[in-house]
Structures are given as structure tokens and as C-alpha cells.
Write a protein that holds these residues in place. Structure first.
Motif, PDB file in Angstrom:
ATOM      1  N   ILE A  45       3.955  -3.091  -9.362  1.00 56.79           N
ATOM      2  CA  ILE A  45       3.625  -3.468  -7.993  1.00 56.79           C
ATOM      3  C   ILE A  45       2.970  -4.839  -8.002  1.00 56.79           C
ATOM      4  O   ILE A  45       1.887  -5.021  -8.555  1.00 56.79           O
ATOM      5  CB  ILE A  45       2.686  -2.424  -7.351  1.00 56.79           C
ATOM      6  CG1 ILE A  45       3.373  -1.051  -7.329  1.00 56.79           C
ATOM      7  CG2 ILE A  45       2.311  -2.848  -5.940  1.00 56.79           C
ATOM      8  CD1 ILE A  45       2.471   0.062  -6.850  1.00 56.79           C
ATOM      9  N   VAL A  46       3.620  -5.798  -7.416  1.00 54.59           N
ATOM     10  CA  VAL A  46       3.132  -7.168  -7.414  1.00 54.59           C
ATOM     11  C   VAL A  46       2.031  -7.327  -6.373  1.00 54.59           C
ATOM     12  O   VAL A  46       2.115  -6.785  -5.276  1.00 54.59           O
ATOM     13  CB  VAL A  46       4.283  -8.152  -7.096  1.00 54.59           C
ATOM     14  CG1 VAL A  46       3.787  -9.593  -7.126  1.00 54.59           C
ATOM     15  CG2 VAL A  46       5.412  -7.957  -8.083  1.00 54.59           C
ATOM     16  N   GLU A  47       0.991  -8.067  -6.707  1.00 51.64           N
ATOM     17  CA  GLU A  47      -0.029  -8.392  -5.717  1.00 51.64           C
ATOM     18  C   GLU A  47       0.568  -9.380  -4.717  1.00 51.64           C
ATOM     19  O   GLU A  47       0.947 -10.494  -5.091  1.00 51.64           O
ATOM     20  CB  GLU A  47      -1.257  -9.001  -6.391  1.00 51.64           C
ATOM     21  CG  GLU A  47      -2.129  -7.985  -7.112  1.00 51.64           C
ATOM     22  CD  GLU A  47      -2.807  -7.021  -6.159  1.00 51.64           C
ATOM     23  OE1 GLU A  47      -2.944  -7.363  -4.966  1.00 51.64           O
ATOM     24  OE2 GLU A  47      -3.181  -5.917  -6.593  1.00 51.64           O
ATOM     25  N   TYR A  48       0.698  -8.970  -3.475  1.00 48.38           N
ATOM     26  CA  TYR A  48       1.391  -9.778  -2.482  1.00 48.38           C
ATOM     27  C   TYR A  48       0.712 -11.121  -2.236  1.00 48.38           C
ATOM     28  O   TYR A  48       1.359 -12.130  -1.986  1.00 48.38           O
ATOM     29  CB  TYR A  48       1.542  -9.014  -1.161  1.00 48.38           C
ATOM     30  CG  TYR A  48       0.244  -8.636  -0.507  1.00 48.38           C
ATOM     31  CD1 TYR A  48      -0.364  -9.468   0.415  1.00 48.38           C
ATOM     32  CD2 TYR A  48      -0.380  -7.446  -0.824  1.00 48.38           C
ATOM     33  CE1 TYR A  48      -1.565  -9.120   1.004  1.00 48.38           C
ATOM     34  CE2 TYR A  48      -1.583  -7.096  -0.243  1.00 48.38           C
ATOM     35  CZ  TYR A  48      -2.167  -7.940   0.673  1.00 48.38           C
ATOM     36  OH  TYR A  48      -3.356  -7.606   1.253  1.00 48.38           O
ATOM     37  N   ILE A 102      -0.101   7.966   4.235  1.00 55.30           N
ATOM     38  CA  ILE A 102       1.340   8.023   4.008  1.00 55.30           C
ATOM     39  C   ILE A 102       1.689   9.188   3.077  1.00 55.30           C
ATOM     40  O   ILE A 102       2.645   9.937   3.324  1.00 55.30           O
ATOM     41  CB  ILE A 102       1.846   6.692   3.410  1.00 55.30           C
ATOM     42  CG1 ILE A 102       1.707   5.554   4.421  1.00 55.30           C
ATOM     43  CG2 ILE A 102       3.297   6.828   2.948  1.00 55.30           C
ATOM     44  CD1 ILE A 102       2.566   5.718   5.656  1.00 55.30           C
ATOM     45  N   THR A 103       0.901   9.349   2.024  1.00 51.96           N
ATOM     46  CA  THR A 103       1.149  10.436   1.071  1.00 51.96           C
ATOM     47  C   THR A 103       1.042  11.792   1.748  1.00 51.96           C
ATOM     48  O   THR A 103       1.865  12.684   1.513  1.00 51.96           O
ATOM     49  CB  THR A 103       0.137  10.360  -0.095  1.00 51.96           C
ATOM     50  OG1 THR A 103       0.235   9.071  -0.724  1.00 51.96           O
ATOM     51  CG2 THR A 103       0.410  11.448  -1.127  1.00 51.96           C
ATOM     52  N   LYS A 155       9.849   1.933  -5.313  1.00 51.56           N
ATOM     53  CA  LYS A 155      10.451   2.919  -4.417  1.00 51.56           C
ATOM     54  C   LYS A 155      11.807   2.361  -3.966  1.00 51.56           C
ATOM     55  O   LYS A 155      11.899   1.184  -3.612  1.00 51.56           O
ATOM     56  CB  LYS A 155       9.571   3.155  -3.187  1.00 51.56           C
ATOM     57  CG  LYS A 155       8.139   3.574  -3.481  1.00 51.56           C
ATOM     58  CD  LYS A 155       8.055   4.951  -4.097  1.00 51.56           C
ATOM     59  CE  LYS A 155       6.586   5.342  -4.300  1.00 51.56           C
ATOM     60  NZ  LYS A 155       6.456   6.616  -5.052  1.00 51.56           N
ATOM     61  N   PRO A 156      12.860   3.175  -3.984  1.00 48.63           N
ATOM     62  CA  PRO A 156      14.153   2.674  -3.492  1.00 48.63           C
ATOM     63  C   PRO A 156      13.986   2.077  -2.097  1.00 48.63           C
ATOM     64  O   PRO A 156      13.416   2.714  -1.203  1.00 48.63           O
ATOM     65  CB  PRO A 156      15.019   3.942  -3.460  1.00 48.63           C
ATOM     66  CG  PRO A 156      14.394   4.853  -4.463  1.00 48.63           C
ATOM     67  CD  PRO A 156      12.918   4.577  -4.400  1.00 48.63           C
ATOM     68  N   THR A 157      14.441   0.844  -1.923  1.00 41.80           N
ATOM     69  CA  THR A 157      14.173   0.118  -0.685  1.00 41.80           C
ATOM     70  C   THR A 157      15.438  -0.540  -0.160  1.00 41.80           C
ATOM     71  O   THR A 157      16.136  -1.238  -0.895  1.00 41.80           O
ATOM     72  CB  THR A 157      13.099  -0.967  -0.909  1.00 41.80           C
ATOM     73  OG1 THR A 157      11.902  -0.350  -1.379  1.00 41.80           O
ATOM     74  CG2 THR A 157      12.801  -1.713   0.379  1.00 41.80           C
ATOM     75  N   LYS A 181       0.827  -1.212   0.000  1.00 38.43           N
ATOM     76  CA  LYS A 181       0.000   0.000   0.000  1.00 38.43           C
ATOM     77  C   LYS A 181       0.858   1.257   0.000  1.00 38.43           C
ATOM     78  O   LYS A 181       0.522   2.253  -0.656  1.00 38.43           O
ATOM     79  CB  LYS A 181      -0.930  -0.017   1.215  1.00 38.43           C
ATOM     80  CG  LYS A 181      -2.029  -1.074   1.110  1.00 38.43           C
ATOM     81  CD  LYS A 181      -2.961  -1.030   2.314  1.00 38.43           C
ATOM     82  CE  LYS A 181      -4.081  -2.052   2.145  1.00 38.43           C
ATOM     83  NZ  LYS A 181      -5.023  -2.046   3.296  1.00 38.43           N
ATOM     84  N   ILE A 182       1.955   1.219   0.727  1.00 40.51           N
ATOM     85  CA  ILE A 182       2.813   2.394   0.820  1.00 40.51           C
ATOM     86  C   ILE A 182       3.389   2.769  -0.539  1.00 40.51           C
ATOM     87  O   ILE A 182       3.401   3.937  -0.933  1.00 40.51           O
ATOM     88  CB  ILE A 182       3.944   2.156   1.839  1.00 40.51           C
ATOM     89  CG1 ILE A 182       3.395   2.240   3.259  1.00 40.51           C
ATOM     90  CG2 ILE A 182       5.073   3.166   1.659  1.00 40.51           C
ATOM     91  CD1 ILE A 182       4.416   1.920   4.325  1.00 40.51           C
ATOM     92  N   VAL A 183       3.909   1.776  -1.280  1.00 42.07           N
ATOM     93  CA  VAL A 183       4.576   2.092  -2.545  1.00 42.07           C
ATOM     94  C   VAL A 183       3.595   2.495  -3.641  1.00 42.07           C
ATOM     95  O   VAL A 183       4.012   2.917  -4.726  1.00 42.07           O
ATOM     96  CB  VAL A 183       5.456   0.910  -3.029  1.00 42.07           C
ATOM     97  CG1 VAL A 183       6.566   0.637  -2.044  1.00 42.07           C
ATOM     98  CG2 VAL A 183       4.626  -0.340  -3.279  1.00 42.07           C
ATOM     99  N   LYS A 184       2.289   2.396  -3.385  1.00 38.51           N
ATOM    100  CA  LYS A 184       1.293   2.904  -4.327  1.00 38.51           C
ATOM    101  C   LYS A 184       1.215   4.432  -4.296  1.00 38.51           C
ATOM    102  O   LYS A 184       0.639   5.052  -5.182  1.00 38.51           O
ATOM    103  CB  LYS A 184      -0.084   2.328  -4.008  1.00 38.51           C
ATOM    104  CG  LYS A 184      -0.276   0.875  -4.417  1.00 38.51           C
ATOM    105  CD  LYS A 184      -1.705   0.439  -4.118  1.00 38.51           C
ATOM    106  CE  LYS A 184      -1.976  -0.974  -4.614  1.00 38.51           C
ATOM    107  NZ  LYS A 184      -3.364  -1.403  -4.332  1.00 38.51           N
ATOM    108  N   SER A 185       1.789   5.027  -3.261  1.00 34.54           N
ATOM    109  CA  SER A 185       1.716   6.479  -3.117  1.00 34.54           C
ATOM    110  C   SER A 185       2.411   7.169  -4.286  1.00 34.54           C
ATOM    111  O   SER A 185       3.492   6.763  -4.720  1.00 34.54           O
ATOM    112  CB  SER A 185       2.386   6.905  -1.798  1.00 34.54           C
ATOM    113  OG  SER A 185       2.550   8.308  -1.761  1.00 34.54           O
ATOM    114  N   PRO A 186       1.819   8.228  -4.811  1.00 33.80           N
ATOM    115  CA  PRO A 186       2.458   8.973  -5.906  1.00 33.80           C
ATOM    116  C   PRO A 186       3.637   9.828  -5.440  1.00 33.80           C
ATOM    117  O   PRO A 186       4.396  10.335  -6.266  1.00 33.80           O
ATOM    118  CB  PRO A 186       1.317   9.846  -6.434  1.00 33.80           C
ATOM    119  CG  PRO A 186       0.419  10.046  -5.248  1.00 33.80           C
ATOM    120  CD  PRO A 186       0.480   8.755  -4.487  1.00 33.80           C
TER     121      PRO A 186
END
Length: 417
Positions: free
Chosen positions: A262-265, A374-375, A298-300, A225-230
Motif C-alpha cells: 500500500i503506497v503512501e498517497y 468499511i470492514t 484489492k482487485p480494482t 484507507k479502504i484497502v487496508k481492511s483485512p
């Protein structure tokens, strides 16, 4: 000074607070003899295993049931409290040989079972030493409120002072000094060097996920959900000593990198299993560098276990975490705003409510508003600044120092008894 610190391993915060206090005492008095005991394990390995295993099972599988037990135990004269009282009364004398051998000048407890056990001995006149109880959460629970033989209660806020006084404890015996945290969490770091060492961009907002207390699916769900943020930002994930979690998360990041999407977990968990260590008990290899050269959405930066949590807290703009007493205390020490996820009913829910009410944290809900929250945090530096200001005004940076001075005063006072 000889100090006996009585703790337990049900939850990581109790032992961590004990060790933080021990470190401070030794820094002030290198000749001090400080002994930390896992109290339940010492008096009864069987009871310790039953309590610890039961606690872990309930918080993972039946959190609402655990919450009901916790809340019921916060009331006087109920079956749960009477059962605990009888059990600790029976087991308490097993602690006497240790006390007689070590001969402490003072005893400190960081766990409710431990304070119940040692207070029983003192109430019976079997020991006569000063006794301090440190409450390692941000709300009072009746389990901590034992007999009048406790010389001092250490709590985290003025509100807790009023609460414990309302339960019959004299105000002069309650000290809002806060939970002891290792001093390094209060100390600044060289941010430029830290970001260079970790291969991250100092100019990008940084989200820290402390994932060790989450389940595997929970962590993937949060990250998903976090990495979906624009918004533009980078993520640091610390899994703790959870091999399954680390391996699954590493596999998840690899799939993101390969597919550039974004992969579906849920689909990922079904389609493949992460590799296991080469031999039973072996640690996964290259734990701190697995994602360094990967470029997911997102860089992780993915880390296994680290003893530099304070560094990553000082690098981050805010932390995504469960509201356990340990992580909350360390985050407050590092003046790090919190985004609270999936608080367990009971002490974690009480901690979360306290943090949100005092503008030190926001809640992340299970629905899709998580991404929006988060956004907003990333795109609203003023909101984060206000949260940091609230944390700064609350922070008890001299907690261990104040507790140490109180210990010295009580030891001197008891010399005349």
C-alpha cells in the motif's frame, strides 16, 4: 403537452432531475414538446458564471464559509435573501421572450433560482401557467419557498412535508413524490454478465467509489484507507470527467501493483506527476481498461466517464460517495447502501444526516475508523441487508410517473382559467 423545465448547472443534480423527468414525459407522450433551459445562463451569462464559479470555489476551498452562507440564507428577512430577491426580480423579465415564443402548457423548476425567477413573473401577472417546484435535496431550504403562485412542491419525504408547511406553504400543495430519477436505476441487470464483462468476481463483495466530486487527494485517501481492511472485497472507482483525478489514480494503482504494497498517497503525489493527454482537450486513452490487467492489493476496476452508472450501482454492495442529491437519489433507486464521506456543510450535511438517521447510510470519518467502518459493512451482511430494507421502504420508484400525472391534472385545471 408543451413543458418548460427550468434548471441550472450549479451542482449536477438539478439538470439530471430535469432530464429524468423529460425522459419519462417523452416515454408516455412521444408528441410532447419538452424544453430544458439553463435558466441562469439564459437570463444572464455573467450572473451564471459568477454564481457557478463562486459555488465551486467555496465548496472546494472554503466549505465552512459556504455552509454559513447556506444556513444564513435559510432564514427569512436577511441580507442574502433580499439580494437574491432583487437580482431575480431584475433578471426575470429576460425570461419572458422565451416563454412567449415557446408557449408552454406548464412550467417545472428543479433549482431555487429558477423557481424564484419564474414565480416573480407569475406574481406580477405576466404569465398564467401552472408551476411546479421540485426540491432536489433531502431537506427544505428557504430559497425554494417562494410566493403562493407555485401550484405544487415536490419533496422527498414526509418530514419535508411538515417542514415546508411550517414555513407557510399549504399542505395541499406539497407532494412527497421524491426526486425524479431515470427508470434504468430501478431496473435489475444481468449480474453474471456484468461481472464477466468487467473482469470482476461476482462472488466477492464489491465497493463502488463515485469519485467525481472528490478532490484528487480525497480519493487517494479514501482508497488508501479502504484497502487496508483485512476483509476480502473488490473496488470499482468511477472518476467522472476528471482527467487529473483519473491519471493520478491510475498512477497510484500502478505503484501498488509494482510494489505489492500500500503506497503512501502523500509521498506518491510529491514524487511524480501523472501523464497528461497527448494534446490539449484530448481524452486520456483506454479509460475503461487501464486497471483491468493489474492486480493491486484489492482487485480494482478504474473507470473514467461512463453512462452506465446504474450498472455499477447494481453490481455494488455499497457505495462510498459524497451525499449530493443526484448520487443519493440514484443510490436509493438502485437500493444501494451508502458510506458518506466529507459532506459539505449545507445541503450535503443535511442530506447525510437524513440518510444516517433513516438507516440508509453510515458516515466515514477522516480518522482511522474509516477502515473499521468499511470492514464492518463487508463482514456484516445483515447490516447491509437492514440498510437495503430501509432504502426499499423509502424509495419513490414512481416519482416521475406521479409528477407527470400531477402535471396533466394541473394543465387541465388551468384550461378553465
Amino acid at each position: 403537452m408543451k413543458v418548460l423545465i427550468l434548471s441550472a448547472t450549479t451542482g449536477g443534480g438539478h439538470m439530471t432531475a430535469a432530464n429524468a423527468l423529460k425522459d419519462y414525459i417523452k416515454s408516455k407522450d412521444s408528441g410532447a414538446d419538452v424544453l430544458i433551459i439553463d435558466t441562469l445562463q439564459y437570463v444572464s451569462p455573467f450572473v451564471n458564471k459568477a454564481v457557478t464559479s463562486g459555488y465551486i470555489y467555496m465548496v472546494r476551498n472554503t466549505p465552512n464559509f459556504y455552509g454559513n452562507i447556506y444556513n444564513n440564507a435559510d432564514k427569512n428577512d436577511n441580507t442574502i435573501n433580499k439580494t437574491v430577491e432583487i437580482t431575480t426580480s431584475v433578471l426575470s423579465t429576460k425570461l419572458l421572450p422565451l416563454i412567449d415564443e415557446f408557449k408552454p402548457d406548464i412550467m417545472v423548476s428543479t433549482h431555487p433560482f429558477a423557481i424564484e425567477i419564474v414565480a416573480t413573473l407569475k406574481a406580477r401577472g405576466l404569465i398564467n401557467k401552472p408551476l411546479i417546484s421540485i426540491i432536489t435535496d433531502f431537506a427544505v431550504h428557504q430559497a425554494y419557498v417562494v410566493q403562493e403562485v407555485v401550484d405544487a412542491y415536490i419533496v422527498s419525504s414526509r418530514e419535508m412535508v411538515d417542514d415546508i408547511v411550517s414555513r407557510g406553504i399549504e399542505r395541499v400543495r406539497v407532494y412527497p413524490y421524491g426526486i425524479p430519477v431515470k427508470q434504468k436505476f430501478y431496473e435489475d441487470i444481468d449480474r453474471q454478465s456484468a461481472f464477466e464483462d468487467e473482469g470482476l468476481d461476482e462472488n466477492l463483495p464489491t465497493v463502488l467509489i463515485m469519485a467525481g466530486s472528490f478532490g484528487v487527494t480525497d480519493v487517494l485517501k479514501i482508497y488508501h484507507k479502504i484497502v487496508k481492511s483485512p476483509a476480502s472485497f473488490q473496488v470499482i472507482v468511477i472518476t467522472g470527467k476528471n482527467e487529473k483525478l483519473y491519471e493520478t489514480f491510475e498512477h497510484y494503482l500502478r505503484k501498488i501493483t509494482i510494489n505489492n504494497t500500500i503506497v503512501e498517497y502523500k509521498k506518491l503525489l510529491k514524487e511524480s506527476k501523472p501523464q497528461k493527454p497527448a494534446r490539449p482537450g484530448a481524452k486520456p486513452k483506454n479509460k475503461s481498461s487501464a486497471s483491468r490487467n493489474q492486480k493491486p492489493i484489492k482487485p480494482t476496476r478504474l473507470l473514467y466517464f461512463t453512462d452506465e452508472v446504474e450498472k455499477y450501482m447494481h453490481m455494488a454492495d455499497f457505495i462510498v460517495t459524497k451525499p449530493g442529491g443526484l448520487t443519493v437519489s440514484e443510490s436509493i433507486a438502485a437500493e444501494l447502501p451508502m458510506a458518506i464521506f466529507k459532506a459539505i456543510p449545507g445541503q450535503e450535511e443535511q442530506n447525510a444526516s437524513f440518510l444516517v438517521e433513516n438507516n440508509m447510510a453510515v458516515r466515514l470519518k477522516k480518522d482511522n475508523t474509516c477502515t473499521a467502518t468499511i470492514t464492518e459493512l463487508i463482514n456484516n451482511p445483515q447490516k447491509l441487508a437492514d440498510m437495503k430494507k430501509s432504502i426499499h421502504s423509502f424509495s419513490k420508484g414512481n416519482s416521475a410517473a406521479n409528477i407527470y400525472l400531477l402535471m396533466c391534472e394541473l394543465v387541465e385545471k388551468y384550461k378553465d382559467k
